[in-house]
Design a protein around this motif. Structure first.
Motif, short mmCIF file in Angstrom:
data_model
loop_
_atom_site.label_atom_id
_atom_site.label_comp_id
_atom_site.label_asym_id
_atom_site.label_seq_id
_atom_site.Cartn_x
_atom_site.Cartn_y
_atom_site.Cartn_z
N PRO A 62 21.75 9.16 54.97
CA PRO A 62 22.30 9.29 53.61
C PRO A 62 23.61 8.53 53.42
N LEU A 63 24.44 8.50 54.45
CA LEU A 63 25.71 7.77 54.34
C LEU A 63 25.48 6.27 54.21
N LEU A 64 24.56 5.72 54.99
CA LEU A 64 24.27 4.29 54.90
C LEU A 64 23.63 3.92 53.57
N VAL A 65 22.74 4.78 53.05
CA VAL A 65 22.13 4.51 51.75
C VAL A 65 23.20 4.57 50.66
N LEU A 66 24.08 5.55 50.73
CA LEU A 66 25.17 5.65 49.76
C LEU A 66 26.09 4.44 49.84
N PHE A 67 26.41 3.99 51.04
CA PHE A 67 27.25 2.80 51.21
C PHE A 67 26.53 1.56 50.69
N SER A 68 25.21 1.48 50.89
CA SER A 68 24.46 0.33 50.39
C SER A 68 24.48 0.30 48.86
N ILE A 69 24.41 1.46 48.23
CA ILE A 69 24.49 1.52 46.77
C ILE A 69 25.90 1.13 46.30
N PHE A 70 26.91 1.55 47.04
CA PHE A 70 28.29 1.14 46.74
C PHE A 70 28.41 -0.38 46.80
N LEU A 71 27.85 -1.00 47.84
CA LEU A 71 27.89 -2.46 47.97
C LEU A 71 27.12 -3.13 46.83
N LEU A 72 26.00 -2.54 46.45
CA LEU A 72 25.22 -3.08 45.34
C LEU A 72 26.04 -3.07 44.05
N LEU A 73 26.69 -1.97 43.76
CA LEU A 73 27.40 -1.83 42.49
C LEU A 73 28.70 -2.63 42.41
N ARG A 74 29.34 -2.87 43.52
CA ARG A 74 30.59 -3.62 43.47
C ARG A 74 30.37 -5.12 43.64
N GLY A 75 29.14 -5.55 43.86
CA GLY A 75 28.86 -6.93 44.21
C GLY A 75 29.09 -7.95 43.13
N HIS A 76 29.15 -7.55 41.86
CA HIS A 76 29.33 -8.57 40.83
C HIS A 76 30.75 -9.12 40.82
N ASP A 77 31.73 -8.28 41.06
CA ASP A 77 33.13 -8.71 40.99
C ASP A 77 33.78 -8.90 42.36
N LEU A 78 33.25 -8.28 43.38
CA LEU A 78 33.84 -8.33 44.71
C LEU A 78 32.73 -8.63 45.72
N PRO A 79 33.08 -8.87 47.00
CA PRO A 79 32.03 -9.11 47.99
C PRO A 79 31.05 -7.94 48.05
N GLY A 80 29.79 -8.28 48.14
CA GLY A 80 28.72 -7.28 48.16
C GLY A 80 27.60 -7.78 47.29
N GLY A 81 26.76 -6.89 46.85
CA GLY A 81 25.67 -7.27 45.97
C GLY A 81 24.35 -6.76 46.50
#
Length: 143
Positions: free
Chosen positions: A18-37
């Protein structure tokens, strides 16, 4: 001969998935303006499900995934393509022209939704589905 699963690995997998899935969603959502996606978010999500597969087996990982990974790839491709078509049909602009909408979310207030975020969601699903298809196919070939 089957071996007994590791207590430490199975406990860690239950906590970390659950922590890795939550972190992956965090990376998805911040990816437009910051590193991630979508790409890196999908890889992090796939690493969580792969850890779960190592701790248990392929059927448990499939159950935790809750969707056939091949279906996820197809749905992700459709979502990514539709994100590019929005501007063409709604405003008559070129394919993949970014579109922005202001949406009111009860708890968070006014938020902006964009077609690049929808595209990243499609990429996330394609990457997660592709990696999990490969990993599950290899794991099931070993069983």
């Amino acid at each position: 001969m089957t071996s007994m699963p590791s207590l430490i690995l199975s406990t860690a997998a239950r906590v970390l998935l659950p922590l890795l899935v939550l972190f992956s969603i965090f990376l998805l959502l911040r990816g437009h303006d910051l590193p991630g996606g979508g790409f890196i978010g999908g890889l992090v999500g796939a690493s969580g499900y792969t850890l779960y597969l190592f701790a248990f087996d392929s059927s448990a990982a499939r159950a935790a995934l809750r969707m056939d990974p091949r279906t996820m790839v197809g749905l992700g491709l459709v979502i990514a393509t539709l994100s590019g078509v929005i501007g063409t049909f709604v405003r008559g602009e070129p394919f993949f022209t970014s579109q922005w909408w202001e949406v009111y979310v009860p708890i968070f207030g006014e938020m902006k939704l964009s077609s690049p975020l929808i595209f990243d969601l499609g990429v996330y699903m394609v990457v997660l589905g592709s990696v999990m298809t490969i990993v599950l196919t290899l794991a099931e070939a070993e069983e």
